[in-house]
Each structure stands twice: as C-alpha cells, then as structure tokens.
Design an enzyme around this catalytic site. Structure first.
Site, mmCIF file in Angstrom:
data_model
loop_
_atom_site.group_PDB
_atom_site.id
_atom_site.type_symbol
_atom_site.label_atom_id
_atom_site.label_comp_id
_atom_site.label_asym_id
_atom_site.label_seq_id
_atom_site.Cartn_x
_atom_site.Cartn_y
_atom_site.Cartn_z
ATOM 1 N N HIS A 99 53.367 33.908 54.438
ATOM 2 C CA HIS A 99 52.497 34.068 53.266
ATOM 3 C C HIS A 99 52.851 35.348 52.521
ATOM 4 O O HIS A 99 53.505 36.237 53.062
ATOM 5 C CB HIS A 99 51.027 34.111 53.681
ATOM 6 C CG HIS A 99 50.679 35.351 54.439
ATOM 7 N ND1 HIS A 99 50.953 35.505 55.789
ATOM 8 C CD2 HIS A 99 50.115 36.520 54.039
ATOM 9 C CE1 HIS A 99 50.561 36.699 56.179
ATOM 10 N NE2 HIS A 99 50.058 37.348 55.136
ATOM 11 N N HIS A 105 55.686 40.939 48.734
ATOM 12 C CA HIS A 105 56.802 40.587 49.605
ATOM 13 C C HIS A 105 56.312 39.527 50.590
ATOM 14 O O HIS A 105 55.115 39.251 50.661
ATOM 15 C CB HIS A 105 57.285 41.820 50.387
ATOM 16 C CG HIS A 105 56.245 42.334 51.331
ATOM 17 N ND1 HIS A 105 55.208 43.157 50.913
ATOM 18 C CD2 HIS A 105 56.027 42.082 52.640
ATOM 19 C CE1 HIS A 105 54.428 43.407 51.940
ATOM 20 N NE2 HIS A 105 54.890 42.766 53.003
#
EC number: 3.1.4.58
Length: 176
Positions: free
Chosen positions: A121, A37
């Site tokens: 990220h 995720h």
C-alpha cells in the site's frame, strides 16, 4: 544512527495523481508528495555498520521489474480507531515476492524477520485523533494509475517537528 526502510520510489505521475485526490477528510494529516512511496520493509534504527551491511544485502537482490497500478483505498485501524488511510496496488503478487526477498536479505545481516502480514500500500494520510467521515472518500476511490517498478530504494527517515523527512540513500535497479 540511521532510521531506515526499503521501498519503491513512485514516479512523478503517480505522486501527482495521488496528491490531486488528497483532501476533504477531517483530521487527516496528508502525506507530502515527497513522502509518497510504497514500503517493502521497515528496517528501524541501526548504526552505520549495520546500515552498510543492509545496503550490501539489498544490492545482492535479483528480481525482475514489473508493472503495477494504484487500486482501491483502505484504512488501518487500531483498537477501533482509524490510524492510516492508504491506497492499494495491483497486482499484489510481484510486490509481495519482492518484499519476501528483501526480508530474507535483511535477515542475513541480523535484522529480525517481519512478523506482521504484508499488505502492499501507499500511505496517504495519518490520524492522531478523530477521523472525519471516510465513506465518500473510500467509495469514490481513485482512477488507476499504471507505473513500472524498475528499482528498489533504501530510504532514511528523519523525524522533524513537521513530520518525517524521507530521502533515498541508495537505489538498485531491477532486472528488465
């Protein structure tokens, strides 16, 4: 008690592309497909009342949907020891703007503001000991995978002996 974070749940094609590239790094504890995720904001451990307030605050966020693509891989270090291997996303600006909206919404319900700078990220692997050579992995990178961000999700994280188990507890669409 609930251990929560706010993030972007990735489409299957992105997860598949990332999983296909994982491997070949000594000491890496690779994330499972279900763990992939993009975190917008870690909330922490809160009681049920606060969790409900967090959900209400997130539901009030208004932001436009946007497109992203996976980008170059990188690492986070602490005290000259590699802790995390990740892949970035581009463009970063819409993700950072969404992070700021989430941070402000959480502050409205008493969650302390984020103090660290935010770098969008997707975590690929964690290291608890020595990280094997990463030069080739970082140099080779990833072919970009494009995807649309059309919702934010509230995740609950349960720590198990096999690692963290993440589940989406609520999801809010972004404006098309």
């Amino acid at each position: 008690m609930h251990r929560l974070f706010v993030g972007i749940d990735l489409p299957r094609a992105v997860k598949d592309a990332l999983v296909a590239r994982m491997g070949g790094v000594l000491g890496a504890r690779w994330q499972s497909e279900d763990q992939l995720h993009l975190t917008l904001r870690f909330v922490g451990t809160v009681d049920t009342h606060t969790a409900n307030a967090v959900a209400e605050a997130l539901a009030a966020i208004r932001a436009r949907a946007f497109d992203l693509a996976t980008a170059r891989p990188g690492i986070f270090e602490r005290k000259a020891r590699i802790e995390t291997l990740w892949v970035g996303v581009e463009p970063q600006e819409p993700v950072k703007a969404l992070h700021n909206k989430v941070d402000r919404a959480l502050q409205m319900v008493g969650i302390a503001p984020e103090t660290r700078s935010y770098l969008p990220h997707i975590t690929l692997a964690r290291f608890s000991g020595t990280a094997g050579p990463l030069d080739a992995f970082l140099r080779e990178g990833f072919p970009p995978v494009e995807f649309s961000v059309d919702a934010i999700s509230l995740f609950e994280s349960r720590l198990t002996t096999e690692g963290a188990d993440y589940s989406v507890v609520a999801r809010w669409p972004l404006i098309a």
